[in-house]
Write an enzyme that holds these catalytic residues in place. Sequence first.
Site, short mmCIF file in Angstrom:
data_model
loop_
_atom_site.label_atom_id
_atom_site.label_comp_id
_atom_site.label_asym_id
_atom_site.label_seq_id
_atom_site.Cartn_x
_atom_site.Cartn_y
_atom_site.Cartn_z
N LEU A 15 0.83 -1.21 0.00
CA LEU A 15 0.00 0.00 0.00
C LEU A 15 0.86 1.25 0.00
O LEU A 15 1.92 1.29 0.64
CB LEU A 15 -0.89 0.03 1.24
CG LEU A 15 -2.08 -0.94 1.25
CD1 LEU A 15 -2.87 -0.76 2.54
CD2 LEU A 15 -2.97 -0.68 0.04
N LEU A 16 0.40 2.26 -0.72
CA LEU A 16 1.05 3.57 -0.65
C LEU A 16 0.32 4.37 0.42
O LEU A 16 -0.91 4.43 0.43
CB LEU A 16 0.96 4.28 -1.99
CG LEU A 16 1.66 3.57 -3.16
CD1 LEU A 16 1.47 4.35 -4.45
CD2 LEU A 16 3.14 3.36 -2.86
N HIS A 70 -6.92 -3.46 -11.25
CA HIS A 70 -7.40 -4.45 -10.27
C HIS A 70 -8.20 -5.53 -11.01
O HIS A 70 -9.02 -5.21 -11.87
CB HIS A 70 -8.28 -3.75 -9.23
CG HIS A 70 -8.77 -4.70 -8.18
ND1 HIS A 70 -7.96 -5.17 -7.18
CD2 HIS A 70 -9.98 -5.29 -8.01
CE1 HIS A 70 -8.64 -6.00 -6.42
NE2 HIS A 70 -9.87 -6.10 -6.91
N GLY A 122 -8.07 4.80 0.14
CA GLY A 122 -8.65 3.49 0.45
C GLY A 122 -8.00 2.38 -0.36
O GLY A 122 -7.09 2.60 -1.16
#
Length: 230
Positions: free
Chosen positions: A98-99, A115, A149
């Site tokens: 994750l960033l 995705h 998110g």
Amino acid sequence: MTQGVAPAGPGPCRMVVMASGAGTNLQALLDAEAAGRLGGQIAAVLSDRPGAGALERARAAGKPAILLRPAGDWDRAVLDELARWQPDLVVLAGFMRLLGPAVVAAYRNRILNIHPSLLPAFPGKDAPRRALEHGVKVTGCTVHFVDEGVDTGPILLQAAVPVRDGDDPQTLHRRIQRVEHRLYPAAVRLVATGRVRLEGRRVRILKGPSGGRGAGPRPGAPVREGGVAG
Ligand code: GRF
């Protein structure tokens, strides 16, 4: 409010691709660049995994291939590395880490991700397996902007992929990936050539220079494998 997104400057759009895995999407982007179909140039490829096939593919294409080891202040490390390359656009292609909010804020509306599901269904890990277990008949892939998110940012393009009776998670994922390899370069090109506007969560695609209708389907067009819905 309508917002333009990358590219920021007058020259060709500069991109950094971040990838953790085999890098088949990276390869599709490299091939599109080589064929003059990407609308910009890949300045460097970053990975968090030493053995990532993506690093090999980057080297083979003559691109700087940089390994970023997750240690200490991860966000700082990512920001410092990105600052070296000054990208207009950051393209996540199977990047498994994750960033954090600092990175997302610094590159707001300038980070894309792909995705393997039709978001908002099946965000997060193992999307093809979860789609199969849920029993959906159609799944697909989504290119979206990255926000704070997990797979929640504004959707740029989607394409549908049928689920077949004999599928297991691997066969389904491979079918999705074949569609990803066409969808992602097309999506990147739209952003890189300045044809994308954000209206809140909704992404508007402007007509191309030819006045064509762009990457979107005819309204009401039937869903077919890889049919792009943008
Ligand atoms: C792709 O299926 C993508 O949707 C997901 O990770 C996978 C990466 O595959 N985010 P590859 O490394 O591009 O082959």
